[in-house]
Design a protein around this motif. Structure first.
Motif, PDB file in Angstrom:
ATOM      1  N   HIS A   1      33.826 -13.780   7.954  1.00  0.00           N
ATOM      2  CA  HIS A   1      35.863 -13.408   6.892  1.00  0.00           C
ATOM      3  C   HIS A   1      36.893 -12.736   7.283  1.00  0.00           C
ATOM      4  N   GLY A   2      37.093 -12.375   5.997  1.00  0.00           N
ATOM      5  CA  GLY A   2      38.787 -11.615   6.498  1.00  0.00           C
ATOM      6  C   GLY A   2      39.865 -12.163   7.163  1.00  0.00           C
ATOM      7  N   VAL A   3      41.033 -11.587   6.351  1.00  0.00           N
ATOM      8  CA  VAL A   3      41.963 -12.118   7.133  1.00  0.00           C
ATOM      9  C   VAL A   3      42.883 -10.897   6.978  1.00  0.00           C
ATOM     10  N   ALA A   4      44.067 -10.462   7.952  1.00  0.00           N
ATOM     11  CA  ALA A   4      45.032 -10.181   7.869  1.00  0.00           C
ATOM     12  C   ALA A   4      46.501 -10.156   8.125  1.00  0.00           C
ATOM     13  N   ILE A   5      47.281  -8.931   7.596  1.00  0.00           N
ATOM     14  CA  ILE A   5      49.046  -9.932   8.315  1.00  0.00           C
ATOM     15  C   ILE A   5      49.075  -8.035   8.721  1.00  0.00           C
ATOM     16  N   LEU A   6      49.669  -8.055  10.062  1.00  0.00           N
ATOM     17  CA  LEU A   6      49.823  -6.569  10.490  1.00  0.00           C
ATOM     18  C   LEU A   6      51.390  -7.056  10.928  1.00  0.00           C
ATOM     19  N   SER A   7      52.453  -5.889  10.620  1.00  0.00           N
ATOM     20  CA  SER A   7      53.797  -6.153  10.810  1.00  0.00           C
ATOM     21  C   SER A   7      54.859  -5.041  11.056  1.00  0.00           C
ATOM     22  N   ARG A   8      55.880  -5.330  11.874  1.00  0.00           N
ATOM     23  CA  ARG A   8      56.429  -4.457  12.517  1.00  0.00           C
ATOM     24  C   ARG A   8      58.250  -4.523  11.474  1.00  0.00           C
ATOM     25  N   VAL A   9      57.776  -5.411   9.945  1.00  0.00           N
ATOM     26  CA  VAL A   9      58.882  -5.504   9.728  1.00  0.00           C
ATOM     27  C   VAL A   9      58.486  -5.301   8.479  1.00  0.00           C
ATOM     28  N   PRO A  10      58.996  -4.906   6.839  1.00  0.00           N
ATOM     29  CA  PRO A  10      58.119  -4.317   6.063  1.00  0.00           C
ATOM     30  C   PRO A  10      57.423  -6.122   4.944  1.00  0.00           C
ATOM     31  N   LEU A  11      56.961  -5.980   4.407  1.00  0.00           N
ATOM     32  CA  LEU A  11      55.940  -7.034   3.846  1.00  0.00           C
ATOM     33  C   LEU A  11      56.326  -6.657   2.205  1.00  0.00           C
ATOM     34  N   GLN A  12      56.506  -7.279   1.155  1.00  0.00           N
ATOM     35  CA  GLN A  12      56.335  -7.852  -0.155  1.00  0.00           C
ATOM     36  C   GLN A  12      55.719  -8.564  -0.825  1.00  0.00           C
ATOM     37  N   GLU A  13      55.012  -8.210  -2.392  1.00  0.00           N
ATOM     38  CA  GLU A  13      54.070  -8.970  -2.211  1.00  0.00           C
ATOM     39  C   GLU A  13      53.210  -9.862  -2.389  1.00  0.00           C
ATOM     40  N   HIS A  14      52.309  -8.733  -1.806  1.00  0.00           N
ATOM     41  CA  HIS A  14      50.720  -9.113  -1.251  1.00  0.00           C
ATOM     42  C   HIS A  14      50.483 -10.313  -2.152  1.00  0.00           C
ATOM     43  N   GLY A  15      49.593 -10.971  -1.863  1.00  0.00           N
ATOM     44  CA  GLY A  15      48.728 -12.027  -3.280  1.00  0.00           C
ATOM     45  C   GLY A  15      47.534 -11.778  -2.561  1.00  0.00           C
ATOM     46  N   ALA A  16      46.587 -12.717  -3.096  1.00  0.00           N
ATOM     47  CA  ALA A  16      45.179 -13.059  -2.365  1.00  0.00           C
ATOM     48  C   ALA A  16      44.878 -14.408  -3.377  1.00  0.00           C
ATOM     49  N   HIS A  17      44.557 -15.851  -2.366  1.00  0.00           N
ATOM     50  CA  HIS A  17      43.500 -16.450  -3.162  1.00  0.00           C
ATOM     51  C   HIS A  17      42.655 -16.490  -3.339  1.00  0.00           C
ATOM     52  N   ASP A  18      41.821 -17.099  -4.332  1.00  0.00           N
ATOM     53  CA  ASP A  18      40.359 -17.453  -4.260  1.00  0.00           C
ATOM     54  C   ASP A  18      40.306 -18.813  -4.033  1.00  0.00           C
ATOM     55  N   TRP A  19      40.717 -19.556  -2.674  1.00  0.00           N
ATOM     56  CA  TRP A  19      40.356 -20.902  -2.893  1.00  0.00           C
ATOM     57  C   TRP A  19      39.338 -21.032  -2.525  1.00  0.00           C
ATOM     58  N   GLN A  20      38.563 -20.199  -1.934  1.00  0.00           N
ATOM     59  CA  GLN A  20      36.964 -20.800  -2.432  1.00  0.00           C
ATOM     60  C   GLN A  20      36.499 -20.738  -3.623  1.00  0.00           C
ATOM     61  N   ASP A  21      36.927 -19.235  -4.191  1.00  0.00           N
ATOM     62  CA  ASP A  21      36.512 -19.674  -5.431  1.00  0.00           C
ATOM     63  C   ASP A  21      34.982 -19.746  -5.733  1.00  0.00           C
TER      64      ASP A  21
ATOM     65  N   GLY B   1      35.348 -15.724  -4.363  1.00  0.00           N
ATOM     66  CA  GLY B   1      35.408 -13.704  -3.715  1.00  0.00           C
ATOM     67  C   GLY B   1      35.154 -13.807  -2.431  1.00  0.00           C
ATOM     68  N   GLU B   2      35.081 -15.285  -1.196  1.00  0.00           N
ATOM     69  CA  GLU B   2      35.543 -14.670  -0.315  1.00  0.00           C
ATOM     70  C   GLU B   2      36.869 -14.338   0.199  1.00  0.00           C
ATOM     71  N   ALA B   3      36.956 -13.605   1.578  1.00  0.00           N
ATOM     72  CA  ALA B   3      38.387 -12.990   1.497  1.00  0.00           C
ATOM     73  C   ALA B   3      38.522 -14.269   2.454  1.00  0.00           C
ATOM     74  N   ARG B   4      39.645 -14.602   2.329  1.00  0.00           N
ATOM     75  CA  ARG B   4      40.040 -15.966   3.071  1.00  0.00           C
ATOM     76  C   ARG B   4      41.285 -16.295   3.028  1.00  0.00           C
ATOM     77  N   HIS B   5      42.214 -16.127   2.130  1.00  0.00           N
ATOM     78  CA  HIS B   5      43.698 -15.706   2.467  1.00  0.00           C
ATOM     79  C   HIS B   5      43.907 -14.624   1.809  1.00  0.00           C
ATOM     80  N   ILE B   6      45.399 -14.855   2.252  1.00  0.00           N
ATOM     81  CA  ILE B   6      46.873 -13.202   2.367  1.00  0.00           C
ATOM     82  C   ILE B   6      47.581 -13.743   2.397  1.00  0.00           C
ATOM     83  N   GLY B   7      48.880 -13.203   1.331  1.00  0.00           N
ATOM     84  CA  GLY B   7      50.005 -14.082   1.590  1.00  0.00           C
ATOM     85  C   GLY B   7      51.567 -12.506   1.020  1.00  0.00           C
ATOM     86  N   VAL B   8      52.336 -12.723   1.819  1.00  0.00           N
ATOM     87  CA  VAL B   8      53.744 -11.770   1.699  1.00  0.00           C
ATOM     88  C   VAL B   8      54.700 -12.326   2.013  1.00  0.00           C
ATOM     89  N   ARG B   9      55.198 -11.543   1.404  1.00  0.00           N
ATOM     90  CA  ARG B   9      57.281 -12.499   1.574  1.00  0.00           C
ATOM     91  C   ARG B   9      57.808 -11.212   2.467  1.00  0.00           C
TER      92      ARG B   9
END
Length: 263
Positions: free
Chosen positions: A67-87, A89-97
């Motif tokens: 599994h595993g997800v990542a967001i890589l950016s040249r612009v700033p990222l804020q408010e990182h967060g992850a939902h456990d939609w698999q319920d 603990g698997e690493a399947r989501h990452i979100g940013v602003r």
């Protein structure tokens, strides 16, 4: 207004495919890259590769070997967060602003195993439950959001090489299509892929490794998606499926998607 170029790619091991990741970034130069199936815990993620290329802002949710997800950016990222939609603990989501306030959500939906029946295949039930949790989250969403990733569902008849042959194959079964439709309706998500490449035009993002020549039989499926909130969708000015990447050296079985947003 500025244009932000966002890419999404199930890379099927970021360390094993570092060469083609670098090639893609150098050739396409997206501002933000969302990866799925990185197969790397955060402490072994190849951060130096991205830093060297100017992608110095990282949001990581990794897992060893799977599994595993990542967001890589040249612009700033804020408010990182992850939902456990698999319920589990698997690493399947990452979100940013993103700059300008838009939320970017990067998701890797479970494949669901081989048998489309939750009573005999728990993985299929987990996939449906995962989409169900995403649906409930979508119902409460009140801000402009772009959600991208490997959804592992090809919803339309023209999203697979043969609708008839794949009706009973996980990723295109009626129950999965219905579940994804409920998710889309929960927020009025706009499918940017089909906004720019209207059905029934051919649009595939995945070809199995099992095929001896994926270009000859072209047995593809559209498993990867970019969806925008109704208020954000009009700001999408371009969308592309980078199919040539499937022919690169040691490729992923998925290809990247790229969207351009005017923010």
């Amino acid at each position: 207004m500025t244009t932000l170029k966002i890419a999404s790619w199930n890379i099927n091991s970021v360390r094993a495919r570092a060469i083609i990741v670098e090639r893609f970034l150098c050739e396409e130069s997206p501002d933000v890259l969302c990866l799925q199936e990185t197969k790397a815990h955060n402490d072994v993620f190849p951060a130096d590769l991205f830093n060297r290329l100017g992608y110095t802002h990282h949001a990581l949710n990794g897992q060893r070997m799977h599994h595993g997800v990542a967001i890589l950016s040249r612009v700033p990222l804020q408010e990182h967060g992850a939902h456990d939609w698999q319920d589990n603990g698997e690493a399947r989501h990452i979100g940013v602003r993103l700059p300008g306030g838009v939320r970017l959500e990067n998701v890797y939906v479970p494949a669901g195993g081989d048998v489309p029946d939750r009573t005999v295949n728990p993985k299929f039930g987990q996939k449906l439950d995962f989409i169900g949790r995403m649906t409930r989250w979508s119902e409460g969403l009140r801000e402009p959001t772009l959600i991208v990733g490997d959804f592992n569902v090809a919803p339309l008849e023209c999203d697979v090489w043969s609708h008839k042959a794949l009706l009973d194959v996980v990723s295109h079964t009626p129950i999965e299509v219905e579940a994804l439709g409920a998710l889309q309706s929960a927020h009025g998500w706009v499918d940017l892929g089909r906004q720019f490449i209207p059905a029934p035009q051919r649009c595939f993002t995945w070809w199995s490794y099992r095929s001896p020549d994926w270009t000859r039989n072209d047995r593809g499926r559209r498993l990867d998606h970019m969806w925008a909130s109704p208020s954000l969708a009009p700001q999408a000015t371009a969308h592309a499926v980078h199919e040539p990447c499937r022919a690169w050296e040691k490729p992923s079985d998925h290809v990247p998607l790229v969207v351009e947003l005017s923010l």
